[in-house]
Scaffold this active site. Sequence first.
Site, mmCIF file in Angstrom:
data_model
loop_
_atom_site.group_PDB
_atom_site.id
_atom_site.type_symbol
_atom_site.label_atom_id
_atom_site.label_comp_id
_atom_site.label_asym_id
_atom_site.label_seq_id
_atom_site.Cartn_x
_atom_site.Cartn_y
_atom_site.Cartn_z
ATOM 1 N N ARG A 23 4.538 -3.078 -2.731
ATOM 2 C CA ARG A 23 4.392 -2.034 -1.719
ATOM 3 C C ARG A 23 2.968 -2.033 -1.166
ATOM 4 O O ARG A 23 2.001 -2.164 -1.906
ATOM 5 C CB ARG A 23 4.683 -0.671 -2.360
ATOM 6 C CG ARG A 23 4.579 0.505 -1.400
ATOM 7 C CD ARG A 23 4.530 1.811 -2.166
ATOM 8 N NE ARG A 23 5.693 2.016 -2.997
ATOM 9 C CZ ARG A 23 6.810 2.619 -2.580
ATOM 10 N NH1 ARG A 23 6.894 3.072 -1.352
ATOM 11 N NH2 ARG A 23 7.833 2.771 -3.410
ATOM 12 N N ASP A 25 0.966 0.568 1.334
ATOM 13 C CA ASP A 25 0.932 1.751 2.189
ATOM 14 C C ASP A 25 0.094 1.468 3.438
ATOM 15 O O ASP A 25 -0.646 0.488 3.502
ATOM 16 C CB ASP A 25 0.313 2.935 1.435
ATOM 17 C CG ASP A 25 1.149 3.344 0.235
ATOM 18 O OD1 ASP A 25 2.368 3.082 0.259
ATOM 19 O OD2 ASP A 25 0.590 3.909 -0.718
ATOM 20 N N ARG A 183 -4.380 3.524 -6.674
ATOM 21 C CA ARG A 183 -5.345 4.404 -6.019
ATOM 22 C C ARG A 183 -5.649 5.643 -6.863
ATOM 23 O O ARG A 183 -6.785 6.133 -6.878
ATOM 24 C CB ARG A 183 -4.826 4.805 -4.647
ATOM 25 C CG ARG A 183 -4.815 3.651 -3.650
ATOM 26 C CD ARG A 183 -4.026 3.997 -2.400
ATOM 27 N NE ARG A 183 -4.527 5.210 -1.786
ATOM 28 C CZ ARG A 183 -3.822 5.944 -0.909
ATOM 29 N NH1 ARG A 183 -2.588 5.574 -0.574
ATOM 30 N NH2 ARG A 183 -4.348 7.032 -0.386
#
Length: 231
Positions: A23, A25, A183
């Site tokens: 993934r 973002d 993150r």
Amino acid sequence: MGDLSAALETVVRQPVKLTGAGRTDAGVHAWGQVVSGDLPAGIDLDDLTRRLNKLSAPSIAVRHAEWTTDEFDARFSARWREYRYDVWNATTPNPLLAGRAWFVPQPLSLWAMQAGCDPLIGEHDFTSFCRRPKVDEGEPEPSMVRRLVAARWAEVAGWSTTGAGALLRFEVRANAFCHQMVRSIVGTLVDVGLQRASPGDVRGILLARDREAAGQVAPPHGLVLWEVGYG
């Protein structure tokens, strides 16, 4: 992924569904992204790569293409993923790193941030570091258990020679990651480096299984999907 799909469909002149290994973002970079999809038989992959790069440059680059088995899936066949996160730690910003490193002007303790990595190694429930997924009513929530095999901070050589600051890099490898996991870990460890928390607090945050227990979420532009490992 959408821009690459559009370029690919322009070249092969038919719809192509792509699957990504990891993934990314909005604002997150990817150097080692792997994608899979079905292409018409007989396509010249070298020519395909050249045409895709011509259509997608400079923001997207296809570095290699090859035929695989019907069973291969970029996401589900992956054994591990590795991410990198860069932090520019200095009193003044660095314009050359503005789009790919988090600017933190306060002094950071590198050893404390590294010590905070230790409790994260191994197989754990990382709920405290993951954004809660949306689940349809009546459906069970997916597991947040992941196996983290490596995590370390280091200063990148060549950036502190002028005494203007230091480029700090976090490298982490796991079998898989949940949404915002890297993150959130980076943000928490930066809090440790700022002495807002201690390295020993990280284990308690992990065991709490509560997103509110963790620290800040680092901004997306410092994150890079660096490599994906298979078989």
